[in-house]
Design a protein around this motif. Structure first.
Motif, PDB file in Angstrom:
ATOM      1  N   VAL A  23       9.484   5.401  -5.258  1.00  0.00           N
ATOM      2  CA  VAL A  23       8.935   4.749  -4.262  1.00  0.00           C
ATOM      3  C   VAL A  23       8.574   3.221  -4.695  1.00  0.00           C
ATOM      4  O   VAL A  23       8.190   3.067  -5.803  1.00  0.00           O
ATOM      5  CB  VAL A  23       7.603   5.122  -3.609  1.00  0.00           C
ATOM      6  N   TYR A  24       8.985   2.295  -4.026  1.00  0.00           N
ATOM      7  CA  TYR A  24       8.830   0.948  -4.056  1.00  0.00           C
ATOM      8  C   TYR A  24       8.068   0.554  -2.955  1.00  0.00           C
ATOM      9  O   TYR A  24       8.488   0.477  -1.739  1.00  0.00           O
ATOM     10  CB  TYR A  24       9.935   0.050  -4.387  1.00  0.00           C
ATOM     11  N   SER A  25       6.812  -0.299  -2.954  1.00  0.00           N
ATOM     12  CA  SER A  25       5.969  -0.820  -1.715  1.00  0.00           C
ATOM     13  C   SER A  25       5.304  -2.155  -2.454  1.00  0.00           C
ATOM     14  O   SER A  25       4.659  -2.175  -3.458  1.00  0.00           O
ATOM     15  CB  SER A  25       5.066   0.225  -1.583  1.00  0.00           C
ATOM     16  N   LYS A  26       5.671  -3.095  -1.448  1.00  0.00           N
ATOM     17  CA  LYS A  26       5.045  -4.493  -1.852  1.00  0.00           C
ATOM     18  C   LYS A  26       4.427  -5.046  -0.436  1.00  0.00           C
ATOM     19  O   LYS A  26       5.260  -5.456   0.444  1.00  0.00           O
ATOM     20  CB  LYS A  26       6.167  -5.424  -2.131  1.00  0.00           C
ATOM     21  N   PRO A  27       3.038  -5.028  -0.550  1.00  0.00           N
ATOM     22  CA  PRO A  27       2.371  -5.651   0.652  1.00  0.00           C
ATOM     23  C   PRO A  27       2.635  -7.071   0.890  1.00  0.00           C
ATOM     24  O   PRO A  27       3.140  -7.888  -0.085  1.00  0.00           O
ATOM     25  CB  PRO A  27       0.967  -5.502   0.402  1.00  0.00           C
ATOM     26  N   TYR A  28       2.687  -7.541   2.167  1.00  0.00           N
ATOM     27  CA  TYR A  28       3.244  -8.928   2.620  1.00  0.00           C
ATOM     28  C   TYR A  28       1.978  -9.933   2.036  1.00  0.00           C
ATOM     29  O   TYR A  28       0.898  -9.655   2.015  1.00  0.00           O
ATOM     30  CB  TYR A  28       3.282  -9.071   3.950  1.00  0.00           C
ATOM     31  N   ASP A  29       2.751 -11.131   1.396  1.00  0.00           N
ATOM     32  CA  ASP A  29       1.759 -11.930   0.968  1.00  0.00           C
ATOM     33  C   ASP A  29       0.665 -11.846   0.266  1.00  0.00           C
ATOM     34  O   ASP A  29      -0.319 -12.322  -0.083  1.00  0.00           O
ATOM     35  CB  ASP A  29       1.136 -12.788   2.376  1.00  0.00           C
ATOM     36  N   GLY A  34      -1.033  -3.266   1.969  1.00  0.00           N
ATOM     37  CA  GLY A  34      -0.236  -3.507   3.336  1.00  0.00           C
ATOM     38  C   GLY A  34      -0.264  -2.674   4.330  1.00  0.00           C
ATOM     39  O   GLY A  34      -1.070  -1.653   4.219  1.00  0.00           O
ATOM     40  N   GLY A  35       0.633  -2.863   5.415  1.00  0.00           N
ATOM     41  CA  GLY A  35       0.576  -1.862   6.314  1.00  0.00           C
ATOM     42  C   GLY A  35       1.412  -0.372   6.189  1.00  0.00           C
ATOM     43  O   GLY A  35       1.523   0.037   7.002  1.00  0.00           O
ATOM     44  N   ASP A  36       2.137  -0.693   5.086  1.00  0.00           N
ATOM     45  CA  ASP A  36       3.119   0.460   4.877  1.00  0.00           C
ATOM     46  C   ASP A  36       2.422   1.496   3.810  1.00  0.00           C
ATOM     47  O   ASP A  36       1.602   1.102   2.850  1.00  0.00           O
ATOM     48  CB  ASP A  36       4.263   0.248   4.229  1.00  0.00           C
ATOM     49  N   VAL A  37       2.322   2.895   4.439  1.00  0.00           N
ATOM     50  CA  VAL A  37       1.388   3.965   3.713  1.00  0.00           C
ATOM     51  C   VAL A  37       2.336   4.689   3.247  1.00  0.00           C
ATOM     52  O   VAL A  37       3.246   5.256   4.067  1.00  0.00           O
ATOM     53  CB  VAL A  37       0.472   4.668   4.949  1.00  0.00           C
ATOM     54  N   ALA A 184      11.425  -3.935   7.289  1.00  0.00           N
ATOM     55  CA  ALA A 184      12.006  -5.226   6.857  1.00  0.00           C
ATOM     56  C   ALA A 184      13.346  -5.188   6.210  1.00  0.00           C
ATOM     57  O   ALA A 184      13.976  -6.320   6.240  1.00  0.00           O
ATOM     58  CB  ALA A 184      10.792  -5.197   5.600  1.00  0.00           C
ATOM     59  N   LEU A 185      13.694  -4.085   5.942  1.00  0.00           N
ATOM     60  CA  LEU A 185      15.161  -4.057   5.549  1.00  0.00           C
ATOM     61  C   LEU A 185      16.187  -3.963   6.475  1.00  0.00           C
ATOM     62  O   LEU A 185      16.972  -5.027   6.517  1.00  0.00           O
ATOM     63  CB  LEU A 185      15.417  -2.468   4.897  1.00  0.00           C
ATOM     64  N   ASP A 235       7.402  -9.695   5.390  1.00  0.00           N
ATOM     65  CA  ASP A 235       6.784  -8.384   5.833  1.00  0.00           C
ATOM     66  C   ASP A 235       6.421  -7.372   4.719  1.00  0.00           C
ATOM     67  O   ASP A 235       7.071  -7.851   3.754  1.00  0.00           O
ATOM     68  CB  ASP A 235       7.704  -7.697   6.926  1.00  0.00           C
ATOM     69  N   ASP A 236       5.858  -6.308   4.891  1.00  0.00           N
ATOM     70  CA  ASP A 236       5.863  -5.472   3.870  1.00  0.00           C
ATOM     71  C   ASP A 236       6.880  -4.704   3.553  1.00  0.00           C
ATOM     72  O   ASP A 236       7.890  -4.886   4.406  1.00  0.00           O
ATOM     73  CB  ASP A 236       4.798  -4.226   4.327  1.00  0.00           C
ATOM     74  N   VAL A 237       7.257  -4.451   2.364  1.00  0.00           N
ATOM     75  CA  VAL A 237       8.542  -3.724   1.986  1.00  0.00           C
ATOM     76  C   VAL A 237       8.233  -2.455   1.433  1.00  0.00           C
ATOM     77  O   VAL A 237       7.727  -2.481   0.167  1.00  0.00           O
ATOM     78  CB  VAL A 237       9.533  -4.593   1.256  1.00  0.00           C
TER      79      VAL A 237
END
Length: 311
Positions: A23-29, A34-37, A184-185, A235-237
């Motif tokens: 898993v890769y997750s990068k919150p926005y800004d 982030g909003g991705d859980v 985002a993708l 956006d979150d990714v």
């Protein structure tokens, strides 16, 4: 008997029964949450693996609190083979939060290693991508069953507590991949400035060629960022890759004792009315019976048509 995940920045992997997951997750800004859980769980015997990717409206402390609630729910159902009640509870939880303007899209998957059966429910989320090693090609999961309305595609969580959710069952052969991702993708642009959408993302996946599973996320994100300036920056990714390796759970005696100890702690805490419920397994032949007689677990195979989850 463990749950991993959250909503923070991460690039990590976990080995589950019959699966490897990245898993890769990068919150926005550069936000802390982030909003991705994202979550992954493994049952007490290591045969049941569950993966969750949710895109929750909002950011910051609100989403962090929602992520904590989702972890509790994942723990409660960690030993359940049937994910139907889990999906219903997810929807009820977000329906209660909808008065605060919070809803979510999500993909819930449950993998049972003895039969290699994968059950998937899509609640308004971008369609997962499936790679069949025998065909050496990517496709949308469910597109062969109903191209005009993909199986397992449903309303987002929290829209209504009367929603009915379908799930799709498939079998994963060793070498197959499942990829779930945030929007985002598909909202990224191609070289001509046009939005990729699902079709464009599928085309890129098939152009990547043979990529080792541990390198797939980096290769895909690099390809997207190089296609057009600003891709993946607004956006979150999040990308979650699950690779079927054909292995079976093999845990040491110490690890088995640890799982038993975690279950007993939760069980005794559950006598407190305010504590979370004990993670009891569902009373099915494949789950309970298969833990004693492995042949019973191998008989729980994928059905040929989508199942509707009644509220």
């Amino acid at each position: 008997m463990e749950v991993w995940g959250g909503s923070q920045l991460t690039s990590s992997s976990v080995e589950l029964g019959g699966l490897e997951a990245w898993v890769y997750s990068k919150p926005y800004d550069q936000a802390q949450h982030g909003g991705d859980v994202y979550y992954a769980s493994s049952c007490a015997t290591g045969r049941i693996s569950r993966l969750l990717l949710a895109d929750v409206s909002g950011h910051g402390k609100t989403v962090a609190a929602t992520a904590a609630d989702l972890r509790t729910l994942m723990r409660r159902f960690v030993n359940r083979l049937d994910q139907q009640e889990f999906v219903r509870m997810l929807n009820q939880q977000f329906t209660a939060l909808s008065r605060d303007g919070i809803f979510a899209t999500a993909v819930v998957t449950t993998f049972f290693s003895p039969s290699r059966r994968l059950s998937i429910c899509n609640a308004g989320h971008p369609r997962p991508l499936l790679y069949r090693s025998a065909d050496r090609a990517w496709s949308f999961l469910g597109q062969d069953e109903a191209p005009e309305k993909p199986a397992g595609s449903n309303l987002p969580l929290g829209i209504t507590d009367l929603a009915e959710y379908e799930q799709l069952d498939v079998e994963l052969d060793p070498g197959d991949y499942l990829v779930t991702y945030s929007d985002a993708l598909i909202e990224s642009c191609d070289a001509d400035g046009e939005m990729l959408g699902e079709v464009g993302l599928l085309r890129i996946m098939n152009l990547l060629g043979d990529v080792e599973p541990q390198n797939l996320i980096d290769t895909l994100l690099k390809e997207l960022t190089e296609r057009f300036p600003g891709n993946l920056s607004a956006d979150d990714v999040t990308v979650l890759v699950a690779h079927a390796n054909g292995g079976s759970p093999n845990y040491s005696f110490r690890e088995k004792l640890g799982a038993l100890w975690r279950f007993l702690k939760t069980f005794f805490r559950s006598f407190n009315p305010r504590a979370e419920r004990a993670p009891f397994p569902d009373a099915s032949l494949a789950n309970l019976g298969g833990a004693i007689i492995p042949a019973l677990g191998r008989r729980w195979r994928a059905s040929k048509s989508p199942q509707k989850l009644n509220p």
